[in-house]
Design a protein around this motif. Structure first.
Motif, PDB file in Angstrom:
ATOM      1  N   UNK A   1     -46.092   8.748  26.089  1.00 55.15           N
ATOM      2  CA  UNK A   1     -47.405   8.100  26.201  1.00 55.15           C
ATOM      3  C   UNK A   1     -47.221   6.605  26.539  1.00 55.15           C
ATOM      4  N   UNK A   2     -47.852   6.143  27.617  1.00 53.20           N
ATOM      5  CA  UNK A   2     -47.711   4.722  27.978  1.00 53.20           C
ATOM      6  C   UNK A   2     -48.151   3.790  26.841  1.00 53.20           C
ATOM      7  N   UNK A   3     -49.079   4.250  26.016  1.00 55.85           N
ATOM      8  CA  UNK A   3     -49.519   3.437  24.876  1.00 55.85           C
ATOM      9  C   UNK A   3     -48.594   3.732  23.695  1.00 55.85           C
ATOM     10  N   UNK A   4     -47.671   2.799  23.420  1.00 57.53           N
ATOM     11  CA  UNK A   4     -46.648   3.070  22.400  1.00 57.53           C
ATOM     12  C   UNK A   4     -47.202   3.110  20.970  1.00 57.53           C
ATOM     13  N   UNK A   5     -48.481   2.742  20.821  1.00 56.06           N
ATOM     14  CA  UNK A   5     -49.066   2.870  19.477  1.00 56.06           C
ATOM     15  C   UNK A   5     -49.391   4.346  19.206  1.00 56.06           C
ATOM     16  N   UNK A   6     -49.243   5.183  20.227  1.00 55.47           N
ATOM     17  CA  UNK A   6     -49.573   6.607  20.056  1.00 55.47           C
ATOM     18  C   UNK A   6     -48.332   7.500  20.062  1.00 55.47           C
ATOM     19  N   UNK A   7     -47.175   6.938  19.763  1.00 53.51           N
ATOM     20  CA  UNK A   7     -45.962   7.761  19.681  1.00 53.51           C
ATOM     21  C   UNK A   7     -46.148   8.778  18.550  1.00 53.51           C
ATOM     22  N   UNK A   8     -45.437   9.901  18.605  1.00 53.12           N
ATOM     23  CA  UNK A   8     -45.680  10.930  17.589  1.00 53.12           C
ATOM     24  C   UNK A   8     -45.216  10.527  16.187  1.00 53.12           C
ATOM     25  N   UNK A   9     -44.402   9.480  16.117  1.00 51.42           N
ATOM     26  CA  UNK A   9     -43.858   9.069  14.826  1.00 51.42           C
ATOM     27  C   UNK A   9     -44.192   7.619  14.581  1.00 51.42           C
ATOM     28  N   UNK A  10     -44.682   7.335  13.371  1.00 48.54           N
ATOM     29  CA  UNK A  10     -44.906   5.936  13.031  1.00 48.54           C
ATOM     30  C   UNK A  10     -43.728   5.432  12.197  1.00 48.54           C
TER      31      UNK A  10
END
Ligand code: NAD
Ligand code: UGA
Length: 475
Positions: A62-71
């Motif tokens: 995802x280009x928006x890295x705030x939406x990676x599957x892991x926080x």
């Protein structure tokens, strides 16, 4: 890369072991952060993380890295820096295997839910599938690294699969267990207490040591035989979990004697032989690994007929189950022996702060118990998505999905969550909980207003001053 047999040691042949491409099978909580750090610290190595889960790979891309599957704190920044340069996420597993000189297996190894060893042994089917996949696809020599947590002697099985299915290529198996903790994964990876590499081929060990050597001091890279490495991982988790169960056992005694578990923990932790870490009493440990790895250790001990060893470690789990259960029971007992129809608010759903992972979180089991007593539950967690809460409860199969839907509300705002509650249960130690407007919360709750602090994050005297009936662990 062409690894030529036989390996005679470090030297001339070693030059052939230069690693230019790494593949990691499994884009999870370990594979993702670990490979991101390896890529960051080794700009000349191309790292490809592959997974069968297309959705997960899409989320990593995802280009928006705030939406990676892991926080994980710090993870998004590293992914942003390396992704598309020397870090790649893909579902093309075969290609990544074939291209790479070094392949990490970082897939899940959950507790078996069927057949022999059900509920105790590690399910190694995903690991075996990876080994078979590597054997079938590889056309050049490979170093295969066990990154997943595995029962001692698993490397024997992997070796057998690789050598029996693989064609003419050479395979070298290494054990390189991961010790990162969620919530501090990046910090742990950047500055590990140690990196453990177990193996038989000196050259393969050295190749992996060189990858870590880009940022880990040499004296923290420990090499052992394969079996010590595999067993050390299970042992480390067992010792850590044992400390939590030990302090939790003492917390119950504190509640009967007016001793304060925080004071006891501080007093014993100052003994350098004991040490101060992992002595925080809580509602019980969660997470994907402590329980699974201890159950696995118990199973292995039993399989060697070492019943005293097995019983000793099993007690760590029994104590943890007791701690979760007694927390829920105390809440019910305090609310005049019934929570039927009462609104109970769970603050926190993750198994610890700074992660969106909920696997084996105490919140799930406490909620399940309260739902059995017909409570109405509302939940707030700053990082856990709504669907995850429902899927965690549905997975237990205690009641229908519709019943979970009807009796559990999930909010994205803590103040809406706690409004009109009879009680609040703090399940995760998120820092933000300390800074809430507790006076406002008190005013918005039913009276008497109860707090059950499963993480000892709030100040008892302050809460009492506001008017709360405040209960914590071991105080
Ligand atoms: P995870 O479930 O987050 O990730 C595993 C990934 O492997 C999943 O995305 C799954 O789709 C993928 N996968 C499974 N089989 C596959 C296959 N055949 N081919 C390709 N992909 C496949 O698991 P995790 O938390 O990253 O844990 C992985 C291993 O690391 C486990 O053995 C665990 O015990 C160990 N470990 C975990 C942690 C942690 O903090 N989570 C820490 C240390 C060690
Ligand atoms: C743990 C180990 O700490 C890692 O070294 C290991 O790599 C990992 O398991 C793994 O193999 O998966 P993790 O489960 O991510 O890491 O997190 P921890 O910090 O160990 O916490 C585990 C649970 O114990 C959490 O629920 C936490 O809240 C609880 N805990 C921890 C306490 O209740 N008290 C403490 O003092 C410490």
């Amino acid at each position: 890369m062409a690894l030529k047999k036989p390996f005679t040691g470090i030297g001339k042949t070693y030059k052939n072991m230069k690693i230019t491409k790494i593949c990691c099978i499994g884009a999870g909580y370990v594979g993702g952060p670990t490979m991101a750090v390896i890529a960051k610290k080794n700009p000349n190595i191309q790292v490809t993380i592959v997974d069968i889960n297309e959705q997960r790979i899409a989320a990593w891309n995802n280009p928006d890295v705030s939406k990676l599957p892991i926080y994980e704190p710090g993870l998004a920044e590293i992914v942003e820096e390396t992704r598309g340069k020397n870090l790649f996420f893909s579902t093309n597993i075969d290609k990544a295997i074939d291209e790479s000189e070094m392949i990490f297996i970082s897939v899940n190894t959950p507790t078996k839910t069927y057949g022999k060893g059900k509920g105790m042994a590690a399910d190694l089917k995903y690991v075996e599938l990876c080994a078979r996949n590597i054997a079938e696809v590889a056309t050049s020599d490979k170093i295969v690294v066990e990154k997943s947590t595995l029962p001692v002697r698993t490397a024997q099985a992997i070796k057998s699969i690789l050598h029996n299915i693989g064609s003419q290529v050479n395979f070298h198996i290494l054990s390189n267990p991961e010790f990162l903790a969620e919530g501090t994964a990046i910090e742990d990876l950047l500055n590990p207490d140690r990196v453990l590499i177990g193996g038989e081929s000196k050259i393969a060990i050295e190749s992996l040591a060189n990858v870590y050597g880009s940022w880990v001091p040499k004296d923290r890279i420990l090499t052992t035989n394969l079996w010590s490495s595999e067993l050390s991982k299970l042992t480390a988790n067992a010792f850590l979990a044992q400390r939590v169960s030990s302090i939790n056992a003492i917390s119950e005694l504190c509640e009967h004697t007016e001793a304060n578990v925080n004071e006891v923990a501080k007093a014993i932790g100052m003994d350098s032989r004991i040490g101060s870490k992992f002595l925080k009493a809580s509602v019980g440990f969660g997470g994907s690994c402590f329980q699974k790895d201890i159950l696995n250790l118990v199973y292995i001990a039993r399989s060697y007929n070492l019943n005293e060893v097995a019983n000793y470690w099993e007690q760590v789990i029994i104590m943890n189950d007791h701690q979760k259960r007694r927390f829920a029971d105390k809440l019910i007992k305090t609310l005049y022996n019934t929570v039927s129809g009462k609104k109970i608010s769970m603050l926190g759903w993750a198994f610890k702060k700074d992660t969106n992972d909920t696997r084996e979180s105490a919140a799930i089991y406490v909620t399940d118990h309260l739902l059995n007593e017909q409570a109405k539950i509302s939940v707030y967690d700053p990082k856990v998505p709504k669907e995850k809460v429902y899927s965690d409860l549905n997975y237990l199969n205690t009641r229908t999905e519709q019943e979970n839907q009807d009796n559990v509300i999930i909010n994205d705002n803590p103040y809406d969550t706690v409004k009109d509650s009879h009680a609040i249960a703090i399940m995760t130690e998120w820092d933000e909980f300390k800074n809430y407007d507790w006076k406002k919360i008190y005013n918005d709750m039913k009276k008497p207003a109860f707090i059950f602090d499963g993480r000892n994050v709030l100040d008892k005297s302050e809460m009492n001053k506001i008017g709360f009936e405040y209960f914590s662990i071991g105080q």
